[in-house]
Enzyme design. Structure first.
Site, PDB file in Angstrom:
ATOM      1  N   TYR A 137       0.851  -1.182   0.000  1.00  5.98           N
ATOM      2  CA  TYR A 137       0.000   0.000   0.000  1.00  5.98           C
ATOM      3  C   TYR A 137       0.894   1.243   0.000  1.00  5.98           C
ATOM      4  CZ  TYR A 137      -3.844  -3.186   1.233  1.00  5.98           C
ATOM      5  OH  TYR A 137      -4.771  -4.199   1.235  1.00  5.98           O
ATOM      6  N   LYS A 198       5.617 -14.936  -0.100  1.00  8.40           N
ATOM      7  CA  LYS A 198       5.355 -15.335  -1.488  1.00  8.40           C
ATOM      8  C   LYS A 198       6.669 -15.171  -2.230  1.00  8.40           C
ATOM      9  CE  LYS A 198       2.909 -16.838  -4.841  1.00  8.40           C
ATOM     10  NZ  LYS A 198       2.525 -18.264  -4.898  1.00  8.40           N
ATOM     11  N   ASP A 231      -0.671 -18.303  -0.814  1.00  8.86           N
ATOM     12  CA  ASP A 231      -1.737 -19.092  -1.435  1.00  8.86           C
ATOM     13  C   ASP A 231      -2.002 -20.365  -0.632  1.00  8.86           C
ATOM     14  OD1 ASP A 231       0.838 -19.705  -2.223  1.00  8.86           O
ATOM     15  OD2 ASP A 231       0.382 -19.993  -4.344  1.00  8.86           O
ATOM     16  N   ASP A 255      -4.169  -7.994   5.286  1.00  9.85           N
ATOM     17  CA  ASP A 255      -5.520  -7.480   5.070  1.00  9.85           C
ATOM     18  C   ASP A 255      -6.431  -8.614   4.591  1.00  9.85           C
ATOM     19  OD1 ASP A 255      -7.621  -5.730   4.781  1.00  9.85           O
ATOM     20  OD2 ASP A 255      -6.803  -4.676   3.048  1.00  9.85           O
ATOM     21  N   ASP A 259      -9.637 -10.957   6.857  1.00 10.76           N
ATOM     22  CA  ASP A 259     -11.038 -11.151   6.475  1.00 10.76           C
ATOM     23  C   ASP A 259     -11.345 -12.640   6.319  1.00 10.76           C
ATOM     24  OD1 ASP A 259     -11.232  -8.330   6.215  1.00 10.76           O
ATOM     25  OD2 ASP A 259     -12.667  -8.529   4.568  1.00 10.76           O
TER      26      ASP A 259
HETATM   27 MG    MG Z   1      -9.740  -5.040   4.946  1.00 10.68          MG
END
Ligand code: MG
Ligand code: NAI
Length: 365
Positions: A137, A198, A231, A255, A259
């Protein structure tokens, strides 16, 4: 009596519905523990953006810098691009106050059936430690040739030695403080660390991340650790969530994983988060993982668990450890009774009814 000064930013949508629930619980538990709260409420939101052209005033950060903590509901509304709401409010707060750890715990509560068969109540108790101020980000990049067939966009990920080191160190000290990890045999003395990577596909930043993880974990020989490509880790989090304890991850991976972990535990409405500045040079910010949920906003049915559990994390951060534990066990108590729950968890309760059940549960302790 200690008084904690809290900057309240309810934001948009259900943020405005779940923040009052969290405040009601803070007031109730504060009375029991001799902690008072004084709130300064700010209308920073997409609504403000639409009427005044900015999510927050130009001196917004200075207005909350002196508070003990910031408590935020959610921001985002149809009609305002999501990158405007995120970069106009949340990201400036996270970065200016060096809230470099985003801590996102997940438990499967008794009485709350996970959609995942392997996730038994009590067995899943993990924390995602997400890097919160750099990584994928980043503001570095740009777009060229807008509208032409050869239009292109470039976005640079930024990983720094200092940034990765402090994040991994936070994860390690958290793992050291956690209870013996149940599903490993023989039982470990500390929690366990998993690094999300990764480095097979992303050939510069992720090998760098892996090297720093290896260096820092070597300084904490008691903590067992491993690393998984993101993954495979995503699949394992669904198939065998109980094997995880503390997961350290970059901004983007953390992030997404949080979730996913919230969904494994029964739904995104229950998940809490803390944006922490561990050296405490600046206020930390507490916000549920979920967004403003425009699809259900205004109906009074938002699940307040994420916000209430977030309030417990804020209490813990401010040093009110017993009060925090009481709030968390009040949530657990209501869920275990299997009577009151909001529609996202298959019930019919409103935000207010559920919050009242948590308040009643607090009162019985
Ligand atoms: Mg989020
Ligand atoms: P979302 O988390 O708002 O909603 C996703 C789904 O989960 C929706 O179906 C919603 O109804 C449900 N849901 C979320 N929280 C719930 C709760 N407490 N109780 C019951 N159901 C709940 O994510 P979405 O739809 O991707 O984003 C909506 C807006 O929120 C966007 O503008 C987005 O940018 C913003 N957002 C803001 C965040 C923040 O302020 N930290 C985080 C994530 C999204």
């Amino acid at each position: 009596m200690t008084t904690q000064r809290i900057a309240l930013i309810p934001g948009d949508g259900i943020g405005r519905e779940v923040v009052p629930a969290a405040v009601a619980v803070l007031e109730a538990v504060g009375r029991r523990h001799g902690v008072g709260f004084s709130y300064d409420e700010f209308d920073w939101s997409c609504e403000r953006y639409l009427s005044e052209g900015a999510m927050m005033p130009a001196d917004g950060l200075d207005l909350v810098r002196g508070h003990d903590a910031i408590f935020l509901g959610a921001v985002g509304a149809p009609g305002v691009p999501d990158h405007v709401s995120l970069w106009g409010l949340l990201i400036p707060i996270r970065r200016s106050f060096q809230q470099y750890v985003n801590l996102r715990p997940i438990r499967v509560f008794e009485g709350l059936d996970s959609p995942v068969r392997a996730a038994a109540a009590g067995a899943v108790d993990l924390v995602v430690v997400r890097e919160n101020v750099e990584g994928e980000y980043s503001e570095i990049g740009g777009r060229m040739g807008r509208g032409f067939a050869d239009e292109l966009a470039v976005q640079q990920a930024v990983f720094t030695r200092a940034g990765v080191t402090r994040l991994v160190d936070y994860g390690l000290s958290l793992a050291e403080g956690r209870r013996s990890f149940g599903s490993v045999s023989p039982p470990a003395r500390t929690g366990r660390l998993t690094s999300a990577t990764k480095s097979n596909g992303i050939v510069h930043t992720m090998p760098f991340w892996d090297e720093i993880v290896a260096e820092r974990t070597a300084l904490h020989p008691a903590v067992r650790w491993d690393q998984e490509h993101i993954d495979a880790l995503s699949a394992k989090l669904v198939l065998d969530p109980a094997r995880f304890d503390v997961i350290v991850a970059s901004n983007l991976f953390g992030d997404i994983l949080s979730d996913l972990a919230a969904a494994v535990a029964g739904g995104i409405g229950i998940a809490p988060a803390a944006n922490l500045n561990p050296p405490r040079e600046f206020p930390s910010m507490f916000e549920p993982v979920h967004g403003s949920a425009p699809d259900i906003a205004g109906r009074g049915i938002a699940n307040p668990i994420g916000a209430i559990w977030t309030a417990a994390m804020m209490l813990d951060h401010l040093g009110h450890v017993e009060a925090a534990a009481e709030v968390e066990s009040a949530i657990a108590g209501v869920l275990a009774a299997r009577e009151v729950r909001t529609p996202d968890l298959g019930g019919t309760a409103t935000t207010t009814t559920f919050t009242q059940a948590v308040l009643d549960q607090l009162g019985t302790r």
